[in-house]
Design a protein around this motif. Structure first.
Motif, mmCIF file in Angstrom:
data_model
loop_
_atom_site.group_PDB
_atom_site.id
_atom_site.type_symbol
_atom_site.label_atom_id
_atom_site.label_comp_id
_atom_site.label_asym_id
_atom_site.label_seq_id
_atom_site.Cartn_x
_atom_site.Cartn_y
_atom_site.Cartn_z
ATOM 1 N N LYS A 53 26.668 37.747 60.577
ATOM 2 C CA LYS A 53 26.891 36.299 60.593
ATOM 3 C C LYS A 53 25.794 35.703 61.480
ATOM 4 C CE LYS A 53 30.599 33.082 61.890
ATOM 5 N NZ LYS A 53 30.001 32.438 63.053
ATOM 6 N N PRO A 54 25.067 34.713 60.996
ATOM 7 C CA PRO A 54 23.975 34.180 61.812
ATOM 8 C C PRO A 54 24.482 33.645 63.157
ATOM 9 C CG PRO A 54 23.919 33.280 59.584
ATOM 10 C CD PRO A 54 25.189 34.050 59.709
ATOM 11 N N MET A 55 23.673 33.835 64.211
ATOM 12 C CA MET A 55 24.052 33.319 65.533
ATOM 13 C C MET A 55 24.018 31.802 65.569
ATOM 14 S SD MET A 55 21.965 35.527 68.326
ATOM 15 C CE MET A 55 22.709 34.666 69.690
ATOM 16 N N PHE A 56 23.072 31.229 64.806
ATOM 17 C CA PHE A 56 22.893 29.771 64.813
ATOM 18 C C PHE A 56 22.923 29.250 63.381
ATOM 19 C CE2 PHE A 56 20.912 31.198 68.750
ATOM 20 C CZ PHE A 56 21.487 30.330 69.668
ATOM 21 N N GLN A 57 23.484 28.066 63.229
ATOM 22 C CA GLN A 57 23.530 27.425 61.926
ATOM 23 C C GLN A 57 22.166 26.846 61.563
ATOM 24 O OE1 GLN A 57 25.789 27.252 59.379
ATOM 25 N NE2 GLN A 57 26.603 28.891 60.665
ATOM 26 N N ARG A 58 21.574 26.140 62.523
ATOM 27 C CA ARG A 58 20.329 25.424 62.229
ATOM 28 C C ARG A 58 19.401 25.544 63.439
ATOM 29 N NH1 ARG A 58 19.256 20.910 58.557
ATOM 30 N NH2 ARG A 58 17.909 19.353 59.502
ATOM 31 N N SER A 106 5.779 30.285 64.479
ATOM 32 C CA SER A 106 5.847 31.029 63.212
ATOM 33 C C SER A 106 6.327 32.462 63.443
ATOM 34 C CB SER A 106 4.502 31.016 62.483
ATOM 35 O OG SER A 106 3.496 31.638 63.237
ATOM 36 N N SER A 107 5.956 33.069 64.568
ATOM 37 C CA SER A 107 6.426 34.430 64.859
ATOM 38 C C SER A 107 7.931 34.422 65.107
ATOM 39 C CB SER A 107 5.697 35.001 66.088
ATOM 40 O OG SER A 107 4.323 35.150 65.808
ATOM 41 N N ILE A 108 8.428 33.390 65.778
ATOM 42 C CA ILE A 108 9.884 33.275 65.987
ATOM 43 C C ILE A 108 10.578 33.181 64.631
ATOM 44 C CG2 ILE A 108 11.729 31.753 66.828
ATOM 45 C CD1 ILE A 108 9.943 31.124 69.251
ATOM 46 N N SER A 109 10.008 32.379 63.728
ATOM 47 C CA SER A 109 10.624 32.256 62.403
ATOM 48 C C SER A 109 10.674 33.612 61.690
ATOM 49 C CB SER A 109 9.855 31.238 61.553
ATOM 50 O OG SER A 109 10.327 31.304 60.224
ATOM 51 N N HIS A 110 9.543 34.331 61.680
ATOM 52 C CA HIS A 110 9.510 35.643 61.010
ATOM 53 C C HIS A 110 10.569 36.584 61.610
ATOM 54 C CE1 HIS A 110 6.014 35.218 58.418
ATOM 55 N NE2 HIS A 110 5.258 34.783 59.417
ATOM 56 N N ALA A 111 10.600 36.641 62.955
ATOM 57 C CA ALA A 111 11.516 37.585 63.622
ATOM 58 C C ALA A 111 12.970 37.152 63.436
ATOM 59 C CB ALA A 111 11.157 37.699 65.099
ATOM 60 N N CYS A 112 13.176 35.836 63.410
ATOM 61 C CA CYS A 112 14.514 35.270 63.227
ATOM 62 C C CYS A 112 15.040 35.601 61.834
ATOM 63 C CB CYS A 112 14.380 33.760 63.409
ATOM 64 S SG CYS A 112 15.882 32.898 63.708
ATOM 65 N N ARG A 113 14.166 35.496 60.834
ATOM 66 C CA ARG A 113 14.555 35.825 59.457
ATOM 67 C C ARG A 113 14.800 37.330 59.337
ATOM 68 N NH1 ARG A 113 14.760 30.948 56.832
ATOM 69 N NH2 ARG A 113 12.830 29.801 56.488
ATOM 70 N N ARG A 114 13.938 38.110 59.988
ATOM 71 C CA ARG A 114 14.073 39.569 59.925
ATOM 72 C C ARG A 114 15.454 40.012 60.413
ATOM 73 N NH1 ARG A 114 10.443 43.232 63.949
ATOM 74 N NH2 ARG A 114 11.802 42.206 65.444
ATOM 75 N N ALA A 115 15.944 39.341 61.467
ATOM 76 C CA ALA A 115 17.228 39.746 62.046
ATOM 77 C C ALA A 115 18.396 38.911 61.522
ATOM 78 C CB ALA A 115 17.150 39.651 63.569
ATOM 79 N N GLY A 116 18.112 37.961 60.643
ATOM 80 C CA GLY A 116 19.185 37.136 60.070
ATOM 81 C C GLY A 116 19.925 36.316 61.106
#
Ligand code: NAP
Length: 330
Positions: free
Chosen positions: A9-14, A25-35
């Motif tokens: 379940k994602p930690m954050f909605q938005r 952009s690195s935060i976005s990549h890593a954030c998507r990687r870990a869902g």
């Protein structure tokens, strides 16, 4: 490439990224990687960056202004040069949702707390942060998911910050791949002055000194750069806006460390002048031991020459930004 299992379940909605350069952009990549986020939105200074971020899938929705981007976000990450963070906080302050966590990634912390905190009202949780990871590249296309893996992220929450918000952001950074440490902004600025800011100042200076030498032609500086100079040029290729803001906003700590550095340099100068070989040997041996400590702490590779591939044919070697994974020593 993802090595982590996405969260059930994602930690954050938005999650709202204000600034989508190397770090955003690195935060976005890593954030998507870990869902970690149901959706990621963002804004930048230019629409060109917002469009690129959308095209690369870094954000689900892009906005023309930071105040629009933060609406409804439960995590806001400000990823712009340090000198702009106060103005961004002022702009987004009225649009932040109650209970939102607001953080940043700036390389200086005292000035960020000073500039941002007054614009963030009660009920919004401000937890400043700084990932000790980066490269000399900039922009939305330079990020990658592994940037934070095994690196440290320092959080500097002001006293009285909600403990649950601190813990949640700490867990977020750990899920991005980082180790997390909490300290005061003042301590952060002193530590980073010697570990990051002064090395960059020295790199900028030595590269310029070499460039201004009249007896060494440009081509010789480039041709023989593998003698050590090349490693300074990588650091000196870092973004000038970012580094201008770092030095303007961590002035006292940098000047303190620069003073100590100059004293130690004068001692080396004296030892060279008077032929004090034992003194030079002892100083260099001490420094070499520090390198071993960096490797043992997992902060760099033990491979010779930073694990670089053997020299490529001349034409490839001379191309700036030739393919290959960027160095992540920052
Ligand atoms: P970057 O690649 O140059 O990206 C900066 C981003 O900020 C760009 O998307 C830029 O938009 C945006 N921006 C600039 N002014 C803005 C404004 N007024 N409103 C909204 N967005 C704005 O920089 P970075 O390397 O990611 O650095 C960002 C922060 O991370 C800095 O505070 C830096 O100290 C910190 N940091 C950097 C490193 C590193 O190695 N680079 C490491 C750790 C921490 P445009 O693209 O449209 O101009």
């Amino acid at each position: 490439m993802s090595t982590r299992v996405p969260a059930a379940k994602p930690m954050f909605q938005r999650v709202a990224l204000i600034g989508i350069g190397l770090i955003g952009s690195s935060i976005s990549h890593a954030c998507r990687r870990a869902g970690l986020a149901h959706e990621i939105v963002g804004s930048a200074r230019t629409l060109a960056t917002v469009d690129t971020a959308k095209r690369l899938g870094l954000i689900d929705e892009g906005f023309a202004s930071a105040s629009q981007a933060v609406r409804g976000a439960d995590l806001v990450i400000v990823c712009v040069p340090v000198g702009l963070c106060g103005a961004i906080a002022q702009e987004i302050g009225p649009s932040l949702s109650p209970g939102a966590i607001v953080t940043d990634v700036g390389s200086v912390k005292g000035a960020i707390v000073r500039d941002m905190a007054p614009h963030l009202r009660a009920g919004v949780h401000f937890v400043p942060g700084h990932p000790i990871a980066g490269t000399e590249q900039s922009g939305p296309e330079s990020g990658f998911a592994e940037l934070f893996d095994g690196r440290w992220c320092i959080l500097t929450p002001p006293p009285q910050t909600d403990a649950v918000a601190i813990e949640k952001l700490k867990t977020f950074w750990q899920a991005l791949g980082s180790n997390v440490e909490i300290m005061t902004p003042e301590h952060h600025d002193l530590v980073l002055a010697i570990t990051s800011h002064l090395p960059h100042l020295i790199a900028f200076n030595i590269v310029n000194t070499a460039a201004h030498l009249e007896r060494v032609t440009d081509s010789e500086v480039i041709k023989f750069s593998a003698g050590g100079f090349r490693d300074f040029t990588r650091i000196a290729a870092s973004d000038p806006t970012m580094w201008r803001d770092v030095f303007l906003n961590n002035k006292d700590a940098v000047l303190e460390m620069l003073g100590r550095f100059q004293e130690d340099l004068a001692n080396l100068q004296r030892a060279i002048r008077y032929g004090e070989g034992d003194e030079l040997y002892a100083k260099f041996a001490d420094a070499r031991a520090i390198r071993r400590g960096v490797i043992q702490a997992g902060q760099d590779t033990a491979a010779p020459n930073f694990g670089r591939a053997p020299a490529a044919p001349k034409a490839v070697d001379a191309v700036p930004g030739a393919p290959g994974k960027p160095d992540t020593k920052r």
